[in-house]
Enzyme design. Structure first.
Site, PDB file in Angstrom:
ATOM      1  CE  LYS A 204       3.069   4.840  -9.150  1.00 44.01           C
ATOM      2  NZ  LYS A 204       3.966   4.277 -10.810  1.00 44.01           N
ATOM      3  CE  LYS A 261       0.405   4.831 -11.451  1.00 46.74           C
ATOM      4  NZ  LYS A 261       1.616   4.424 -12.264  1.00 46.74           N
TER       5      LYS A 261
HETATM    6  C1  PBG Z   1       5.210   1.471 -11.236  1.00 50.89           C
HETATM    7  C2  PBG Z   1       3.714   1.892 -12.092  1.00 50.89           C
HETATM    8  C3  PBG Z   1       2.330   1.232 -12.193  1.00 50.89           C
HETATM    9  C4  PBG Z   1       1.458   1.607 -12.585  1.00 50.89           C
HETATM   10  C5  PBG Z   1       2.272   2.714 -13.776  1.00 50.89           C
HETATM   11  N1  PBG Z   1       3.979   2.573 -13.162  1.00 50.89           N
HETATM   12  C6  PBG Z   1       2.221   1.141 -10.336  1.00 50.89           C
HETATM   13  C7  PBG Z   1       3.259   0.847  -9.198  1.00 50.89           C
HETATM   14  O1  PBG Z   1       3.668  -0.671  -9.496  1.00 50.89           O
HETATM   15  O2  PBG Z   1       3.618   1.307  -7.870  1.00 50.89           O
HETATM   16  C8  PBG Z   1       0.261   1.268 -12.507  1.00 50.89           C
HETATM   17  C9  PBG Z   1      -0.726   1.793 -13.216  1.00 50.89           C
HETATM   18  C10 PBG Z   1      -1.625   1.179 -13.452  1.00 50.89           C
HETATM   19  O3  PBG Z   1      -2.365   0.467 -12.258  1.00 50.89           O
HETATM   20  O4  PBG Z   1      -2.555   1.529 -14.107  1.00 50.89           O
HETATM   21  N2  PBG Z   1       6.409   2.173 -12.115  1.00 50.89           N
END
Ligand code: PBG
Length: 338
Positions: A204, A261
Site C-alpha cells: 500500500k 493499492k
Molecule cells: C486506511 C485506508 C485508506 C483507504 C482505505 N483504508 C487510505 C488512507 O487514508 O491512507 C483508501 C481507499 C481509497 O482511497 O479509496 N486504512
C-alpha cells in the site's frame, strides 16, 4: 503507385480485429461482476444517504440502506463488499478507543448485512484511521512524532477478533504496520476463528490519491499538521522491490489474499506480484482514481463508460484476480445488460 501497392505479408494481425465477433473471440482479458468487490461507507442513524462530493454516485449509507445496497449488488453478481465506517467526530480520540467498542458501528453493520445476506462475502478494514482524532492508522508514540508499530498491532488483533465475532469473512489489515498479518492470524486462530481469512493490504503506497476517501470517512483531520504524512508506514511510490518484500512477508505470515493499492498507477507492481505468488492478488482502484475519471468525464474530456471499463480491464490484465472499485455496481449493471 499507391493504388496497386500490396505488401507480401504472411502475418496480418488486423485479421483478428476485422469484426466484433472475431475481436470477442480472441479477447485475452474479461472483467466479470464476480471479480469486483464494492467498497461501501456506513454511518449511524436513520438519515438519507450522504453523498460524497468528490465521488459522484458514492454515498454513506445508514445500516438499513447499506443492507439494501448489498442486496442489490449481490443480485447483480457482485459477491463481495468491503465496509468502511464513518464515525461522528466526537467519538474519535487519540487512541481510537471506539475501534474496540463491542457495539461500534462497523460491527453492527456487519451483523445486519450477514443476517440479511449470509452468502455475501463481507470484508472489513483492520486499521485505526476511522477512529483516531488525528486520522492516523495507529496510535502515536510517546514523542507523538510517529505511529507506534507494536502497540498499534496489539489493538488490531483485538479489532480483528471483534470483527470475526460479528461474522466477517475476511479481515483486511490496511495500515502497513510491520508484523500485523502474522499477529492477526495468530490472534484469530487462538480465538477459534481459523475460517476467517486475511486480505492483506500488502503493498500500500503513500498516495496522493486517497483524498476523497479521507473525506468519506472523515480521517483528513491531520491535514495541515506535521502529522499529516503517512510516509512512515505506507510505501514510497518510488519503490518496486520493496513491494515484493512486503508481499512475500505477508504470505509467510498467513495472508490468504494479497493486495496492491492504488491500482491504476501501480500496474507494474500488480504484474510482479502476480508472477511472484500463488495466492489470489487483489488491487484497489482507490477513491482518487475514481474521482479522476469522473472529473474528466464531467468536463466532457473523457468518456465515462469507456474510460471506466478500460481502467478496470488494465488492472485485470496486469494480473489482479480481484478489484476493489467504486464502479462495481455500475459495471455489474452494464454487464447484466450486455
Ligand atoms: C486506511 C485506508 C485508506 C483507504 C482505505 N483504508 C487510505 C488512507 O487514508 O491512507 C483508501 C481507499 C481509497 O482511497 O479509496 N486504512
Amino acid at each position: 503507385m499507391a493504388k496497386h501497392f500490396k505488401l507480401d505479408l504472411s502475418q496480418r494481425p488486423r485479421r483478428l480485429r476485422r469484426t466484433a465477433g472475431r475481436r470477442a473471440l480472441v479477447a485475452e482479458t474479461v472483467v466479470r461482476a464476480q471479480d469486483l468487490i464494492a467498497p461501501l461507507f456506513v454511518i449511524d442513524g436513520k438519515g438519507a444517504p450522504e453523498p460524497i462530493s468528490s465521488m459522484p454516485g458514492v454515498a454513506r449509507f445508514n445500516i438499513t440502506d447499506l443492507v439494501e445496497e448489498c442486496r442489490e449488488l449481490y443480485a447483480l453478481g457482485v459477491l463481495a463488499v468491503a465496509l468502511f465506517p464513518k464515525l461522528d467526530a466526537k467519538l474519535k480520540d487519540e487512541l481510537g478507543t471506539q475501534a474496540l467498542n463491542k457495539k461500534t458501528l462497523i460491527l453492527r453493520a456487519v451483523r445486519a448485512v450477514k443476517a440479511a445476506l449470509p452468502e455475501l462475502t463481507v470484508i472489513t478494514d483492520v486499521a485505526l484511521d476511522p477512529y483516531t482524532s488525528h486520522g492516523h492508522d495507529g496510535v502515536l508514540n510517546a514523542a507523538k512524532d510517529d505511529v507506534d508499530n507494536d502497540r498499534t498491532v496489539a489493538i488490531l488483533c483485538e479489532m480483528a477478533i471483534l470483527q470475526a465475532e460479528a461474522g466477517v469473512d475476511f479481515v483486511a489489515p490496511s495500515d502497513m504496520m510491520d508484523g500485523r498479518v502474522g499477529a492477526v492470524r495468530k490472534a484469530l486462530d487462538a480465538a477459534g476463528y481459523t475460517d476467517v481469512g486475511i486480505l492483506a493490504y500488502s503493498a500500500k503506497y503513500n498516495s496522493a490519491y486517497y483524498g476523497p476517501f479521507r473525506e468519506a470517512v472523515g480521517s483528513a483531520q491531520a491535514a495541515g499538521t506535521r502529522l499529516l504524512s503517512k510516509a512512515t508506514y505506507q510505501m514510497n511510490p518510488a519503490n518496486r522491490r520493496e513491494a515484493l518484500h512486503e508481499v512475500l512477508l505477508d504470505v509467510e505470515e498467513g495472508a490468504d489474499i494479497v493486495m496492491v493499492k492504488p491500482a491504476g498507477l501501480y500496474l507494474d507492481i500488480i504484474r510482479e506480484v502476480r508472477d511472484a505468488v500463488e495466492c489470489p492478488v487483489a488491487a484497489y482502484q482507490i477513491s482518487g482514481e475514481y474521482a479522476q475519471i469522473h472529473a474528466a468525464a464531467k468536463l466532457g474530456w473523457l468518456d465515462l463508460v469507456r474510460s471506466r471499463d478500460e481502467s478496470l480491464l488494465a488492472i485485470k490484465r496486469a494480473g489482479a484476480d480481484l478489484i476493489l472499485t467504486y464502479f462495481a455496481k455500475d459495471v455489474a449493471k452494464a454487464l447484466g445488460k450486455s
